[in-house]
Design an enzyme around this catalytic site. Structure first.
Site: not given
Ligand code: 3YE
Length: 203
Positions: A108, A110
């Site tokens: 990823n 960031h």
């Molecule tokens: N998942 C894990 N570990 C990591 N995903 C990302 C990085 C990363 C990962 O290091 N296990 C934003 C998340 C932050 C958020 O709250 N998303 C919501 C949905 C929002 C939407 O759909 O618009 C959610 O419930 O997931 C990638 C970066 C994540 C960004």
């Protein structure tokens, strides 16, 4: 070559940097972008892939439980014989099971110098904290969010008159440098994640 899938949710500027790097003959890349998956339909990142003939898939998360969505993505990655997954502006937190399946094989980027300013709105966080040096990080993905072992970072100065937007734009230029470089290190075996979750270098 290692087969790389890029997961996106939007404009795909980091995807473009990965495409440009891996397609440039002079880089002799050990990676090829073999699949782009978006959880959002009709985003510009899908067009960037289509333009250069990379297969794309849209897997909408709406109406799915997190584990269900992640399972669909995982199945497509397996079907496409993917070796490495890059999260490039992909806005979903991935489940423990998915993370475990791709441990040491998922990166990823960031937009902050981790471990500072994890999560959303990192540029706003940096401006509010008053830091004069900001930047970006490429890391292995683990069960936390933005907590995985660091591979590369680049520092970016914060200017007195910066806004979230102007700072974001400057940091993005650095992301576009270090993300392809980190992918190349992983794909060529020059960096890996050890069993303790630490980054190991073999340069
Ligand atoms: N998942 C894990 N570990 C990591 N995903 C990302 C990085 C990363 C990962 O290091 N296990 C934003 C998340 C932050 C958020 O709250 N998303 C919501 C949905 C929002 C939407 O759909 O618009 C959610 O419930 O997931 C990638 C970066 C994540 C960004």
């Amino acid at each position: 070559k290692k087969r790389v899938a890029v997961l996106i949710s939007g404009s795909g500027t980091n995807l473009q940097a990965l495409i440009d790097f891996t397609l440039a003959k002079t880089n002799n890349s050990s990676a090829e972008i073999a699949l782009v998956i978006s959880n959002i339909p009709d985003v510009e990142g899908l067009k960037r892939a289509e333009r250069v003939g990379i297969p794309t898939l849209v897997i909408p998360h709406k109406g799915l439980k997190r584990a269900e969505f992640d399972k669909l993505v995982h199945q497509e990655l397996v079907k496409a014989e993917i070796d490495i997954v890059c999260l490039a502006g992909f806005m979903r937190i991935l489940s423990d099971e998915f993370v475990e399946s791709w441990k040491g094989r998922m990166l990823n980027v960031h937009p902050a110098l981790l471990p500072s300013f994890k999560g959303m709105h990192s540029h706003k966080q940096a401006l509010e904290a008053g830091v004069r040096i900001h930047g970006c990080t490429v890391h292995f993905v683990d069960n936390g969010v933005d907590t995985g072992a660091i591979i590369l970072q680049e520092a970016v100065p914060v200017f007195m008159n910066d806004t979230e937007e102007s700072l974001q734009e400057r940091v993005k230029l650095s992301e576009h440098k270090i993300f392809p470089q980190a992918l190349e290190y992983l794909a060529s075996g020059k960096v890996y994640l050890d069993s303790n979750g630490k980054t190991v270098w073999n340069l």
